[in-house]
Each structure stands twice: as C-alpha cells, then as structure tokens.
Write a protein that holds these residues in place. Structure first.
Motif, short mmCIF file in Angstrom:
data_model
loop_
_atom_site.label_atom_id
_atom_site.label_comp_id
_atom_site.label_asym_id
_atom_site.label_seq_id
_atom_site.Cartn_x
_atom_site.Cartn_y
_atom_site.Cartn_z
N PHE A 123 -27.25 -30.61 -20.29
CA PHE A 123 -26.51 -29.25 -20.06
C PHE A 123 -25.92 -29.14 -18.88
O PHE A 123 -24.54 -28.81 -18.74
CB PHE A 123 -27.64 -28.18 -20.53
CG PHE A 123 -27.22 -26.71 -20.07
CD1 PHE A 123 -26.10 -26.05 -20.50
CD2 PHE A 123 -27.92 -26.23 -18.91
CE1 PHE A 123 -25.69 -24.80 -19.89
CE2 PHE A 123 -27.45 -25.00 -18.36
CZ PHE A 123 -26.32 -24.34 -18.79
N ASP A 126 -22.01 -29.49 -19.39
CA ASP A 126 -21.46 -28.21 -19.55
C ASP A 126 -21.03 -27.56 -18.19
O ASP A 126 -20.24 -27.45 -17.92
CB ASP A 126 -22.40 -27.39 -20.45
CG ASP A 126 -22.40 -27.77 -21.72
OD1 ASP A 126 -21.46 -28.09 -22.33
OD2 ASP A 126 -23.50 -28.00 -22.08
N THR A 127 -22.31 -27.37 -17.30
CA THR A 127 -21.91 -26.49 -16.10
C THR A 127 -21.17 -27.02 -15.16
O THR A 127 -19.95 -26.67 -14.79
CB THR A 127 -23.46 -25.98 -15.55
OG1 THR A 127 -24.23 -25.78 -16.58
CG2 THR A 127 -22.96 -25.03 -14.51
#
Ligand code: HEM
Length: 199
Positions: free
Chosen positions: A37, A41-42
């Motif tokens: 993640f 994503d970040t």
C-alpha cells in the motif's frame, strides 16, 4: 503472502526477514500488505503530484533532472503542500495547557491536521509556495513523527527519487490542474486529474 515470503530471494526486502530478529509479537509477513500500500498507493500518489508540479516549472524540471538531491527535495516539498496522511492520531500522556489557557487532560484523543500544520501562515514564510530548497524542515509531519514515525522514509525517498528521474526523462506531456507560480497553491491536488504521456 506467506508463500511469497518463504520463496523470497535473499536480496529482497522480504528475504531479509530470515535474518531479522523477531519475537511472538512481531508479524513480518503482516507488514507486506502495508508495504504494498505504502509503495503502490502513497508513494505513487506523491510521485505523480511531484511530476505535475515540476512539469509546470521548467527551471525546477531542469534542476530536478540533473540533481538527485533537488529531485528528493521536490518530492518532499510536494508532500508538505499536499500530505497524503492528512490526519495523525495521538493520545496525550500528560495534562497540557494551551497558550490561550485551555486545559487538555491526560489520555485525550488528539487529531493533528497536517494539511493545516504544513500551511500555517503564522509559522511559515511562504506556506502556499512550492519551495524545494526549504523542503523537509520540521515541523512537517508527512511521514509522521516521534516513536511512531514512518520506518519507510529512506525507502520511499530512494524509490521516489529514482522513479521521478526515469519519469522526467521519458515524459512527453503532463496534463494536470493548473498550478501557477505567482498564485497561492490550492490546498487540494486531485491525483485522478493528472495524466502523463511517456515516450
Ligand atoms: C511517500 C511514502 C510514504 C508516506 C507519505 C508515509 C507516511 C506514513 C505516515 C504519516 C505514517 C504514520 C506515522 C505516525 O503516526 O507518526 C506511516 C507509518 C508507517 N509507514 Fe509509512 N509512508 C510512506 C512509505 C512507506 C514505506 C515505503 C513503508 C515500508 C515499506 C512504510 C511503512 C510504514 C509503517 C510500517 C508504518 C507504521 C509505523 C508504526 O506505527 O510503528 N511507509 N507512514
């Protein structure tokens, strides 16, 4: 996940689990979801936003292409302006008296709004300007702070800086919300509105 970790190469992050001390309290394999993640994503969002800003500033773009450190600074400055973790949760460990006189008892749940703290007009000289040369100084909390601070900072900076270089070298055009140099930058930057064409 467990299967992947069992077969992980010794030169991979997951491969290092074998040599890393752990106790019954640690769950190394459980970390992987967070890593995927955090990187997928970040970091991806922050890298994309950096590309959107730099693409609109030819001088910054040239400097970022030539200088690793400046490229990292551009990434960090983008994270100051649009932190991906907008709220940090904490609990007060002792009674705190605010300058205005208000009293917060120990054990109070507190939310720290990084979106405000990073643009505090009383604490910063140019809160709404893209200024990579001043990036990363405290009290910015895009990676959190204190004992719980993000342990992936070095990995995120290293990976983000490397990806940005490749992206800048191969990018033909970036379509993004307008971010003028002579106006205060907006408080939100919609990453779904950014399109990158690469060669
Ligand atoms: C641009 C990328 C990243 C950003 C903006 C980011 C941001 C953050 C923030 C704000 C926190 C909360 C810290 C706090 O409460 O003080 C956090 C925690 C954490 N991050 Fe990251 N992170 C990033 C990348 C990564 C990467 C690449 C990894 C690992 C591969 C990672 C692993 C973790 C872990 C394990 C925690 C929990 C720490 C704890 O609660 O003890 N992060 N991160």
């Amino acid at each position: 996940m467990g299967e992947h970790v069992r077969h992980a190469g010794r030169d991979s992050l997951a491969g290092w689990f074998t040599d890393t001390p752990s106790t019954g309290w640690t769950d190394p394999t459980g970390q992987l979801t967070h890593w995927l993640f955090a990187l997928g994503d970040t970091l991806a969002i922050n890298t994309l936003r950096t590309l959107a800003v730099v693409a609109q500033r030819p001088a910054d773009r040239s400097r970022a292409l030539a200088d690793d450190r400046y490229r990292t600074a551009c990434l960090l400055e983008t994270m100051r302006l649009w932190p991906t973790t907008t709220l940090l949760a904490r609990e007060t460990r002792r009674e705190i008296r605010w300058p205005g006189g208000g009293l917060v008892p120990a054990g109070t749940q507190v939310l720290i709004a990084s979106t405000y703290q990073h643009r505090d007009p009383d604490g910063l000289e140019h809160p709404d300007t893209f200024a990579p040369d001043a990036a990363g100084s405290p009290p910015f909390v895009h990676f959190g702070g204190g004992r719980q601070i993000c342990p992936g900072i070095s990995l995120a900076e290293l990976t983000g800086t490397a990806i940005l270089r490749v992206a800048l070298e191969h990018t033909l055009a970036v379509t993004a919300p307008r971010l003028p140099e002579d106006e205060p930058l907006p408080h939100m930057l919609d990453f779904f509105g950014i399109r990158v064409a690469v060669a």
